[in-house]
Design a protein around this motif. Structure first.
Motif, PDB file in Angstrom:
ATOM      1  N   UNK A  66      -0.443  -4.910   9.233  1.00 42.11           N
ATOM      2  CA  UNK A  66      -0.523  -5.432   7.876  1.00 42.11           C
ATOM      3  C   UNK A  66       0.698  -5.055   7.026  1.00 42.11           C
ATOM      4  N   UNK A  67       1.810  -4.709   7.666  1.00 39.89           N
ATOM      5  CA  UNK A  67       2.996  -4.253   6.938  1.00 39.89           C
ATOM      6  C   UNK A  67       3.539  -5.299   5.968  1.00 39.89           C
ATOM      7  N   UNK A  68       3.491  -6.569   6.333  1.00 32.92           N
ATOM      8  CA  UNK A  68       4.004  -7.634   5.472  1.00 32.92           C
ATOM      9  C   UNK A  68       2.864  -8.607   5.173  1.00 32.92           C
ATOM     10  N   UNK A  69       2.183  -8.371   4.063  1.00 32.74           N
ATOM     11  CA  UNK A  69       1.007  -9.174   3.723  1.00 32.74           C
ATOM     12  C   UNK A  69       1.361 -10.615   3.394  1.00 32.74           C
ATOM     13  N   UNK A  70       2.621 -10.900   3.109  1.00 32.64           N
ATOM     14  CA  UNK A  70       3.036 -12.279   2.841  1.00 32.64           C
ATOM     15  C   UNK A  70       2.958 -13.134   4.099  1.00 32.64           C
ATOM     16  N   UNK A  71       2.874 -12.490   5.259  1.00 30.49           N
ATOM     17  CA  UNK A  71       2.776 -13.215   6.531  1.00 30.49           C
ATOM     18  C   UNK A  71       1.329 -13.474   6.931  1.00 30.49           C
ATOM     19  N   UNK A  72       0.379 -13.160   6.047  1.00 30.16           N
ATOM     20  CA  UNK A  72      -1.034 -13.271   6.387  1.00 30.16           C
ATOM     21  C   UNK A  72      -1.779 -14.164   5.403  1.00 30.16           C
ATOM     22  N   UNK A  73      -2.865 -14.743   5.883  1.00 31.85           N
ATOM     23  CA  UNK A  73      -3.787 -15.519   5.060  1.00 31.85           C
ATOM     24  C   UNK A  73      -5.175 -14.913   5.249  1.00 31.85           C
TER      25      UNK A  73
ATOM     26  N   UNK B 161      -5.598  -1.974   1.929  1.00 33.00           N
ATOM     27  CA  UNK B 161      -5.048  -0.635   1.665  1.00 33.00           C
ATOM     28  C   UNK B 161      -5.947   0.452   2.256  1.00 33.00           C
ATOM     29  N   UNK B 162      -7.247   0.285   2.122  1.00 30.26           N
ATOM     30  CA  UNK B 162      -8.201   1.238   2.684  1.00 30.26           C
ATOM     31  C   UNK B 162      -8.036   1.316   4.201  1.00 30.26           C
ATOM     32  N   UNK B 163      -7.956   0.173   4.867  1.00 28.61           N
ATOM     33  CA  UNK B 163      -7.777   0.155   6.317  1.00 28.61           C
ATOM     34  C   UNK B 163      -6.463   0.820   6.717  1.00 28.61           C
ATOM     35  N   UNK B 164      -5.393   0.528   5.979  1.00 27.58           N
ATOM     36  CA  UNK B 164      -4.090   1.125   6.278  1.00 27.58           C
ATOM     37  C   UNK B 164      -4.140   2.645   6.157  1.00 27.58           C
ATOM     38  N   UNK B 165      -4.929   3.158   5.225  1.00 23.25           N
ATOM     39  CA  UNK B 165      -5.039   4.605   5.050  1.00 23.25           C
ATOM     40  C   UNK B 165      -5.861   5.257   6.159  1.00 23.25           C
ATOM     41  N   UNK B 166      -6.688   4.457   6.838  1.00 23.99           N
ATOM     42  CA  UNK B 166      -7.569   4.986   7.878  1.00 23.99           C
ATOM     43  C   UNK B 166      -6.923   5.056   9.255  1.00 23.99           C
ATOM     44  N   UNK B 167      -5.968   4.142   9.541  1.00 24.70           N
ATOM     45  CA  UNK B 167      -5.422   4.063  10.892  1.00 24.70           C
ATOM     46  C   UNK B 167      -4.024   3.443  10.840  1.00 24.70           C
TER      47      UNK B 167
ATOM     48  N   UNK C 233      -2.339   1.857  13.006  1.00 25.40           N
ATOM     49  CA  UNK C 233      -2.191   0.535  13.613  1.00 25.40           C
ATOM     50  C   UNK C 233      -2.382  -0.561  12.560  1.00 25.40           C
ATOM     51  N   UNK C 234      -3.291  -0.353  11.593  1.00 25.37           N
ATOM     52  CA  UNK C 234      -3.449  -1.323  10.502  1.00 25.37           C
ATOM     53  C   UNK C 234      -2.177  -1.370   9.662  1.00 25.37           C
ATOM     54  N   UNK C 235      -1.559  -0.223   9.440  1.00 25.98           N
ATOM     55  CA  UNK C 235      -0.320  -0.185   8.679  1.00 25.98           C
ATOM     56  C   UNK C 235       0.762  -1.019   9.322  1.00 25.98           C
ATOM     57  N   UNK C 236       0.860  -0.964  10.635  1.00 27.49           N
ATOM     58  CA  UNK C 236       1.865  -1.746  11.358  1.00 27.49           C
ATOM     59  C   UNK C 236       1.569  -3.237  11.288  1.00 27.49           C
TER      60      UNK C 236
END
Length: 87
Positions: free
Chosen positions: A51-58, A38-44, A46-49
């Motif tokens: 990391x948009x679907x965290x269920x697709x990540x490990x 969430x912190x990274x998404x608030x900073x930039x 590109x992280x929001x894009x």
């Protein structure tokens, strides 16, 4: 005092961000992997894009699989990658 962590990216996460790692300083109130994302998404944006679907990540903290609620504590590395499939 802010904490620091090396973040390693793999596969399409690396491609989406355009790099294979970051060294991030984050505030003390960021305590879990989920809060760090969430912190990274608030900073930039590109992280929001990426990391948009965290269920697709490990995630792995210091080479141990971990969930979004895992405490960062004093981990030195966070790896972020899509699920691995075999064939």
């Amino acid at each position: 005092m802010p904490h620091q962590i090396n973040i390693a990216y793999f596969a399409w996460v690396k491609e989406g961000l355009g790099r294979d790692q970051d060294i991030i300083s984050y505030p003390e109130n960021v305590e879990t992997i989920g809060q760090l994302i969430e912190y990274l998404q608030s900073k930039d944006a590109v992280y929001g894009d990426v990391f948009a679907n965290l269920k697709r990540l490990r995630f792995a903290l210091d080479q141990e699989f971990a969930g979004l609620d895992a405490k960062l504590n004093k981990a030195s590395e966070l790896a972020i990658f899509p699920p691995v499939t075999g064939g």
